[in-house]
Enzyme design. Structure first.
Site, PDB file in Angstrom:
ATOM      1  N   SER A  99       0.825  -1.217   0.000  1.00 34.70           N
ATOM      2  CA  SER A  99       0.000   0.000   0.000  1.00 34.70           C
ATOM      3  C   SER A  99       0.859   1.266   0.000  1.00 34.70           C
ATOM      4  CB  SER A  99      -0.952  -0.041   1.202  1.00 34.70           C
ATOM      5  OG  SER A  99      -1.902   0.979   1.131  1.00 34.70           O
ATOM      6  N   ASP A 238      -2.501   6.578  -3.555  1.00 32.16           N
ATOM      7  CA  ASP A 238      -1.323   5.951  -2.965  1.00 32.16           C
ATOM      8  C   ASP A 238      -0.826   4.836  -3.870  1.00 32.16           C
ATOM      9  OD1 ASP A 238      -3.333   4.114  -2.470  1.00 32.16           O
ATOM     10  OD2 ASP A 238      -2.585   3.548  -0.505  1.00 32.16           O
ATOM     11  N   ASP A 240      -1.043   1.675  -4.113  1.00 35.02           N
ATOM     12  CA  ASP A 240      -1.897   0.604  -4.648  1.00 35.02           C
ATOM     13  C   ASP A 240      -3.288   1.099  -5.026  1.00 35.02           C
ATOM     14  OD1 ASP A 240      -2.893   0.900  -2.036  1.00 35.02           O
ATOM     15  OD2 ASP A 240      -3.410  -1.221  -1.880  1.00 35.02           O
ATOM     16  N   ASP A 242      -5.862   2.518  -3.381  1.00 32.41           N
ATOM     17  CA  ASP A 242      -7.085   2.441  -2.582  1.00 32.41           C
ATOM     18  C   ASP A 242      -7.280   3.652  -1.673  1.00 32.41           C
ATOM     19  OD1 ASP A 242      -5.157   1.894  -0.688  1.00 32.41           O
ATOM     20  OD2 ASP A 242      -6.024  -0.015  -0.021  1.00 32.41           O
TER      21      ASP A 242
END
EC number: 5.4.2.10
Length: 448
Positions: A99, A238, A240, A242
């Site tokens: 993430s 960000d 990834d 999400d």
């Protein structure tokens, strides 16, 4: 208690257990054992960090050794994996990502066949197989691996399909920051194909620069670009994809609380809202007050998008999120999705003919400050007598006009200290006081 799974999958430093090739091989095999009972197909995606190649190969080997098939989609946002898992009728989806963490970390997230986070029970079953000897199925039963070449195009069309037909972003100039992460080849196309003039930054991943200088956790570069380009809006995702953080035309950074306020009130004004909004323990008290004034219900969940999702399902509501930028629009998708959330904000701007800052009139936030203390070993702050006393002292000083929160991070070895109050001076003083108290407890634990 699960040994490997935290609040958001499995995460850690690359090369340190469990983030090693050996563990990922066994994890793939364990997942294959669990998910092949329903369907033999497991989908794997990843973000752009360099270790993703290594772990993708290890997971693939483990899964096929268990007798399950693999579908590889390459670098794709986490919410895209949730969507593609559903559309390909896979039994599970796996995301290789840490993430918002730096490239030196990596991790694993699982999605169910329905595109939601897997249950505690499934995590426990995977951990059960992790403790068993790894046995390869006979050669005729070994799984097969295929690559899905049109995954990005499928997800782009899905995102565009959530925006009303006939509504366009023409006339809007948007700066899109992809954090050199998984949305680099997706997000700019979504907004430009809907008509916006898009200036893209953070779209040159090299495996090492994910989240390094840009993205939702470092919006300063985006802010500078919005002001320099005289843009209408800045969108920061960000690594990834999400999380979503916005920057308005004046260069003011707007977080998840602001985004929830805009989406909820636009839904209310257009007659499409029902139920309430789920925030977290970190959501600003000003957001709760603003919702109470407009008749919108508000409930707090524990920190973590899985807990937001759980509370949404518990209440039968469809909108929730965190100040960090995880926004869940359950009427559209099953998990936090930065691109989808940005499109909901843009829809409000276009349909109401207002700038981002104008949509935030009525939201007055309390001063809030958060500090992190790195620890060698996680512990529960509220169970420490010395910290219980410190929290009581802080609450007494706030006199009911603020909040104190001490909690252990679910993804990193950190103790997070948050104070919210009516004035900056009191908040700053109390945060510093609590940080010193936490450090004292940490020092005592190191001596023990």
């Amino acid at each position: 208690m699960r040994k490997y799974f935290g609040t958001d999958g499995i995460r850690g430093k690359v090369g340190t257990t469990p983030i090693t090739p050996e563990f990922m091989l066994k994890l793939g095999w364990a997942a294959g054992q669990v998910f092949k009972e329903n369907d033999k197909k497991i989908l794997i995606g990843k973000d752009t960090r360099i270790s993703g190649y290594m772990f993708e190969s290890a997971l693939e080997s483990g899964i096929v050794a268990a007798g399950a098939d693999v579908r590889l989609v390459g670098p794709m946002p986490t919410p895209a994996i949730a969507y593609l898992t559903r559309t390909f009728r896979a039994s599970a989806g796996i995301v290789i990502s840490a993430s918002h963490n730096p490239y030196t970390d990596n991790g694993i997230k699982f999605f169910s066949a329905e595109g939601g986070k897997i249950s505690d029970e499934i995590e426990e079953r995977i951990e059960y197989f992790l403790e068993q000897p790894m046995e390869v199925v006979e050669s005729s039963l070994i799984g097969r691996a295929k690559r899905i070449d049109d995954a990005a195009g499928r997800y782009i069309e899905y995102c565009k399909g959530t925006f009303p037909i006939g509504l366009q972003l023409s006339g809007l100039k948007i700066v899109v920051d992809c954090a050199d992460g998984a949305t680099y080849h997706v997000a700019p196309r979504v907004f430009s194909e809907l008509g916006a003039e898009v200036i893209s930054i953070g779209v040159n991943p090299d495996g090492l620069n994910i989240n390094e200088f840009s993205g939702a956790t470092k919006p300063e570069l985006l802010r500078k670009n919005v002001l320099a380009e005289e843009a209408d809006l800045g969108i920061a995702l960000d690594g990834d994809g999400d999380r979503l953080i916005l920057v308005d035309r004046h260069g003011v950074v707007r977080d998840g609380d602001d985004i929830l306020y805009i989406i909820a009130n636009h839904l209310m004004r257009t007659g499409r809202f029902s139920g309430g909004v789920v925030g977290t323990l970190m959501s600003n008290f000003g957001l709760e007050l603003a919702f109470s004034e407009t008749g919108i219900g508000f409930s707090r969940a524990a920190v973590g998008d899985r807990y937001v999702n759980e509370k949404l399902m518990q209440h039968g509501w469809v909108l929730g999120g965190e100040p960090s930028g995880h926004i869940v629009c359950r009427s559209i998708t099953t998990t936090g999705d930065g691109i989808i959330a940005a499109l909901q904000v843009l829809r409000a701007m276009v349909e109401e003919g207002k700038a981002l800052d104008e949509l935030l009139v009525g939201l007055v936030k309390f001063p809030q400050k958060l500090k992190n203390i790195r620890v060698a070993k996680r512990f529960v702050p509220n169970e420490e007598p010395a910290l219980q006393k410190a929290i009581a002292v802080a609450n007494e000083r706030l006199n009911g006009l603020g909040r104190v929160l001490l909690r252990a991070s679910g993804t990193e070895p950190l103790i997070r200290v948050m104070v919210e109050g009516r004035d900056d001076k009191t908040v700053d003083e109390l945060v510093d006081y609590l940080v010193e108290e936490v450090k004292s407890v940490v020092a005592e634990k190191m001596k023990a």
